[in-house]
Enzyme design. Structure first.
Site, PDB file in Angstrom:
ATOM      1  N   GLU A 189       4.439  -5.111   7.121  1.00 26.87           N
ATOM      2  CA  GLU A 189       3.595  -4.186   7.887  1.00 26.87           C
ATOM      3  C   GLU A 189       4.024  -4.021   9.339  1.00 26.87           C
ATOM      4  O   GLU A 189       4.071  -2.905   9.863  1.00 26.87           O
ATOM      5  CB  GLU A 189       2.126  -4.654   7.859  1.00 26.87           C
ATOM      6  CG  GLU A 189       1.439  -4.478   6.506  1.00 26.87           C
ATOM      7  CD  GLU A 189       1.554  -5.681   5.593  1.00 26.87           C
ATOM      8  OE1 GLU A 189       2.445  -6.525   5.818  1.00 26.87           O
ATOM      9  OE2 GLU A 189       0.742  -5.789   4.655  1.00 26.87           O
ATOM     10  N   ALA A 191       0.862  -1.178   0.000  1.00 23.35           N
ATOM     11  CA  ALA A 191       0.000   0.000   0.000  1.00 23.35           C
ATOM     12  C   ALA A 191       0.900   1.231   0.000  1.00 23.35           C
ATOM     13  O   ALA A 191       2.061   1.166   0.417  1.00 23.35           O
ATOM     14  CB  ALA A 191      -0.896  -0.025   1.219  1.00 23.35           C
ATOM     15  N   GLY A 196       0.504  -5.064   0.889  1.00 21.94           N
ATOM     16  CA  GLY A 196      -0.718  -5.080   0.081  1.00 21.94           C
ATOM     17  C   GLY A 196      -0.517  -5.765  -1.265  1.00 21.94           C
ATOM     18  O   GLY A 196      -1.458  -6.297  -1.846  1.00 21.94           O
TER      19      GLY A 196
END
Ligand code: COA
Length: 258
Positions: free
Chosen positions: A131, A63, A108
């Protein structure tokens, strides 16, 4: 569309995420465009199978951190819902989707690949869930899909350490089905898509849904679903033609997909 392209090659739809200057990092706009591409494919009865890849040296490097950096908790939850919904739509999408992972599939990007039905990788592909190192959890279904694909113990290690793995290790743990040299990988993905596109599509779509649903419900309900799908196929012309051809020792050359 600004960042997502759809090219039709026969019965295969090739979707390319094209934002190479930031390694195809997923922003809200890309998620929206992916959703719109799925709308287009849904209304195009001529596309049977999708292949999803990234432009340049990355599949999707996660992301977009520059977009997420100033999110409030509520913004982040909305973003997670939005991304998760697009990936759930892909998982449920009636046409099979193959991820052709050409480079980085991180965060992502790894989740996007896992939202596809089949993953193949180039020898330049790299996978990981960074993450936790950024102080967050995966947000597009990664904790759930990674554990289902590679098992809970390996998924937990990869998520908690943020370790990036190469394509060889991804193959070894079952995150990708095949590993090809970078210059062959996309052609191999399209060839695989063409094999699936050459089969009777009612049986293909029912099989995808039966396999998917089986991971979500108890086995007896899943088997009941399979029986429904099996029965439904017997109302198709393709089942009749294919079985008649077999019994007559003939080769089926084309299906009607009905
Ligand atoms: N979000 C926003 N921008 C990103 C990005 C992301 N997830 N991943 C890469 N980029 C941008 C970089 O900021 C850089 O932009 P710049 O040229 O304006 O500085 C550009 O893409 C190229 O990346 P760069 O880091 O210079 O390439 P590299 O080959 O040295 O490293 C990676 C490649 C993938 C290892 C590295 O970019 C990286 O770690 N990206 C973040 C991965 C991540 O944590 N993803 C999960 C997010 S939840």
């Amino acid at each position: 569309m600004a960042f997502v392209e759809l090219e039709q090659r026969g019965h295969v739809g090739l979707i390319t995420i094209n934002r190479p200057e930031v390694l195809n990092a997923l922003n809200i706009q890309i998620l929206r465009e992916l959703d719109q591409i799925l709308d287009q494919v849904e209304s195009n009865e001529d596309i049977f199978v999708l292949v999803l890849t990234g432009a340049g040296r990355s599949f999707v490097a996660g992301a977009d951190i520059s977009e997420m950096a100033n999110f409030s908790a509520s913004d982040a939850k909305t973003f997670s819902h939005h991304g998760s919904n697009v990936l759930l739509r892909m998982t449920r999408f009636p046409r099979p989707i193959i991820a052709a992972v050409n480079g980085y599939a991180l965060g992502g990007g790894c989740e996007l690949a896992m939202g596809c039905d089949i993953r193949i990788g180039s020898d330049k592909a790299k996978f990981g869930m960074p993450e936790v190192g950024l102080g967050i959890t995966p947000g597009f279904g990664g904790t759930q899909r990674l554990a289902r694909i590679v098992g809970m113990s390996t998924a937990t290690e990869l998520v908690l350490t943020s370790r990036i793995i190469d394509a060889q290790e991804a193959l070894q743990i079952g995150l990708i089905n095949h590993l090809y040299p970078a210059d062959e990988m996309l052609d191999r993905a399209v060839a695989l898509a063409n094999v699936i596109a050459s089969k009777p599509q009612v049986a293909v779509r029912q099989s995808k849904q039966a396999i998917r649903i089986g991971t979500q419900i108890d086995i007896s309900s899943a088997i009941a679903f399979e029986s429904e799908a099996f029965g439904l196929c017997f109302s198709t012309e393709d089942q009749k033609d294919a079985m008649r051809a077999f019994l007559n020792k003939e080769k089926m050359t084309a299906f009607k997909n009905r």
